[in-house]
Motif scaffolding. Structure first.
Motif, mmCIF file in Angstrom:
data_model
loop_
_atom_site.group_PDB
_atom_site.id
_atom_site.type_symbol
_atom_site.label_atom_id
_atom_site.label_comp_id
_atom_site.label_asym_id
_atom_site.label_seq_id
_atom_site.Cartn_x
_atom_site.Cartn_y
_atom_site.Cartn_z
ATOM 1 N N TYR A 1 16.890 -45.795 -48.432
ATOM 2 C CA TYR A 1 16.205 -46.986 -47.926
ATOM 3 C C TYR A 1 17.010 -48.258 -48.185
ATOM 4 O O TYR A 1 16.927 -49.225 -47.431
ATOM 5 N N ASP A 2 17.796 -48.254 -49.254
ATOM 6 C CA ASP A 2 18.536 -49.449 -49.647
ATOM 7 C C ASP A 2 20.004 -49.418 -49.242
ATOM 8 O O ASP A 2 20.681 -50.438 -49.295
ATOM 9 N N TYR A 3 20.489 -48.243 -48.845
ATOM 10 C CA TYR A 3 21.889 -48.145 -48.441
ATOM 11 C C TYR A 3 21.988 -48.380 -46.936
ATOM 12 O O TYR A 3 21.624 -47.521 -46.131
ATOM 13 N N ARG A 4 22.498 -49.560 -46.564
ATOM 14 C CA ARG A 4 22.471 -49.964 -45.158
ATOM 15 C C ARG A 4 23.849 -50.461 -44.707
ATOM 16 O O ARG A 4 24.109 -51.670 -44.648
ATOM 17 N N PRO A 5 24.735 -49.550 -44.361
ATOM 18 C CA PRO A 5 26.076 -49.968 -43.912
ATOM 19 C C PRO A 5 26.028 -50.601 -42.528
ATOM 20 O O PRO A 5 25.118 -50.341 -41.735
ATOM 21 N N SER A 6 27.021 -51.422 -42.254
ATOM 22 C CA SER A 6 27.160 -51.982 -40.909
ATOM 23 C C SER A 6 27.692 -50.901 -39.969
ATOM 24 O O SER A 6 28.134 -49.829 -40.399
ATOM 25 N N SER B 1 30.301 -37.179 -32.072
ATOM 26 C CA SER B 1 30.406 -36.418 -30.828
ATOM 27 C C SER B 1 29.247 -36.704 -29.883
ATOM 28 O O SER B 1 29.371 -36.540 -28.669
ATOM 29 N N MET B 2 28.124 -37.147 -30.432
ATOM 30 C CA MET B 2 26.955 -37.473 -29.613
ATOM 31 C C MET B 2 26.930 -38.940 -29.202
ATOM 32 O O MET B 2 25.968 -39.403 -28.590
ATOM 33 N N GLY B 3 27.961 -39.693 -29.572
ATOM 34 C CA GLY B 3 28.043 -41.090 -29.164
ATOM 35 C C GLY B 3 27.084 -42.014 -29.883
ATOM 36 O O GLY B 3 26.657 -43.032 -29.326
ATOM 37 N N LEU B 4 26.762 -41.685 -31.135
ATOM 38 C CA LEU B 4 25.775 -42.473 -31.882
ATOM 39 C C LEU B 4 26.401 -43.493 -32.823
ATOM 40 O O LEU B 4 25.690 -44.154 -33.578
ATOM 41 N N LEU B 5 27.720 -43.620 -32.788
ATOM 42 C CA LEU B 5 28.403 -44.558 -33.677
ATOM 43 C C LEU B 5 29.046 -45.684 -32.881
ATOM 44 O O LEU B 5 29.383 -45.514 -31.713
ATOM 45 N N GLY B 6 29.200 -46.838 -33.541
ATOM 46 C CA GLY B 6 29.894 -47.956 -32.898
ATOM 47 C C GLY B 6 29.010 -49.162 -32.732
ATOM 48 O O GLY B 6 27.816 -49.148 -33.067
ATOM 49 N N GLU B 7 29.581 -50.214 -32.217
ATOM 50 C CA GLU B 7 28.862 -51.473 -32.028
ATOM 51 C C GLU B 7 27.654 -51.265 -31.116
ATOM 52 O O GLU B 7 27.744 -50.581 -30.096
ATOM 53 N N GLY B 8 26.561 -51.863 -31.491
ATOM 54 C CA GLY B 8 25.344 -51.764 -30.693
ATOM 55 C C GLY B 8 24.534 -50.518 -30.961
ATOM 56 O O GLY B 8 23.430 -50.369 -30.416
ATOM 57 N N LYS B 9 25.052 -49.612 -31.802
ATOM 58 C CA LYS B 9 24.318 -48.397 -32.148
ATOM 59 C C LYS B 9 23.559 -48.606 -33.459
ATOM 60 O O LYS B 9 23.936 -49.443 -34.278
ATOM 61 N N VAL B 10 22.507 -47.837 -33.637
ATOM 62 C CA VAL B 10 21.726 -47.932 -34.869
ATOM 63 C C VAL B 10 22.577 -47.429 -36.032
ATOM 64 O O VAL B 10 23.085 -46.308 -36.002
#
Length: 296
Positions: free
Chosen positions: A161-166, A184-193
């Motif tokens: 809950y407290d570990y929140r990387p950019s 591989s599922m495209g869930l990383l990068g700018e604009g992604k959660v």
């Protein structure tokens, strides 16, 4: 000491009659003092000649309520927040065909215990979860940490809950990471959660809910997506993301002193055997032997 009969149990069945029987009989052996009803929902489609009546015979004597899903979703990603998807979920037969949803809506007790059908219990896990849940809406094991590069690099279990990387920090963590489902599922990068982390969820193979409180948060009564929905990675993640973004923290506790998951598959989980008939038969033979020796 908890009050008796304050928990309903929910389980989805896709094959594995003997593993299911061992799961529910060993659960009931250690936790029957807490259990009111066991809601057993059969998927509309079943693998490898599965016989519904065979399983019902194996579960004779348990307080079971049976249901058959009207639709089969399998591993479909139904996590879209689109208006079209929400309108579909307003149809009861559609919504209640989502994993665990029938038990989620039908349970009458103040707590709902959801589980997989490849569990082996050796103690009163429900009692343990009741002892720790407190005022939280759910208790269980949090995080698929074995798939996550942040594990022991700033985050472990209850610290999620407290570990929140950019987004950028998360990309750096995933560089050269062998379990690359998120990238591989495209869930990383700018604009992604970037929080909760992609693999983070309440693991649904054994989880306890304060169900009246949890129901209020979930569609169609609340804004959170259904607990049993899968995104591109796994089940339960969309719900976990939604309630986390609402500011709700869950109670992390381990199950491994009271239960084993995937015990017929060397604890690797049972997904592989659902598409491999030889492996499926071998795991069922292990469970059948255990059932005949320990559960009759």
């Amino acid at each position: 000491m908890q009050n008796s009969k304050q928990v309903d149990v929910g389980i989805m069945i896709y094959g594995k009659p003997y593993q299911t029987a061992v799961s529910l009989h060993t659960l009931y052996k250690y936790s029957k003092q807490h259990i009111n009803k066991i809601y057993v929902t059969f998927e509309k489609v079943q693998p490898f000649g599965f016989d519904m009546d065979e399983l019902k015979a194996l579960l004779e004597g348990l307080p079971v309520v049976y249901n058959v899903s009207e639709r089969f979703f399998g591993f479909q990603n139904l996590s879209s927040n689109s208006i079209k998807q929400k309108l579909k979920f307003l149809i009861p037969s559609y919504r209640k065909s989502v994993r665990y949803q029938y038990a989620w809506e039908e349970a009458k007790m103040p707590y709902l215990f959801l589980m997989h059908n490849d569990m082996l219990f050796s103690g009163d896990l429900i009692g343990k979860y009741l002892d720790v849940i407190g005022t939280d809406i759910a208790a269980g094991s949090i995080g698929q940490c074995w798939n996550c590069p942040a594990f022991n690099k700033g985050c472990v279990d209850q610290q999620y809950y407290d570990y929140r990387p950019s987004s950028q920090e998360l990309l750096e963590l995933y560089k050269d990471w062998p379990h690359d489902r998120a990238s591989s599922m495209g869930l990383l990068g700018e604009g992604k959660v970037s929080w909760p982390l992609p693999e983070c969820r309440l693991n649904e193979f054994v989880a306890l809910f304060n169900i009246p409180a949890a129901r209020k948060l979930v569609f169609p009564r609340g804004k959170a997506r259904l607990f049993g929905l899968k995104n591109s990675i796994d089940f339960g993640i969309p719900w976990f993301q939604d309630i986390s973004h609402m500011g709700i923290k869950l109670r992390h506790t381990s199950y491994d002193t009271h239960a084993e998951h995937g015990w017929c598959s060397n604890h690797a989980g049972g997904t592989q055997s659902l598409t491999n008939e030889n492996l499926y038969v071998r795991e069922e033979e292990i469970a059948k032997t255990y059932f005949e020796e320990k559960c009759k």
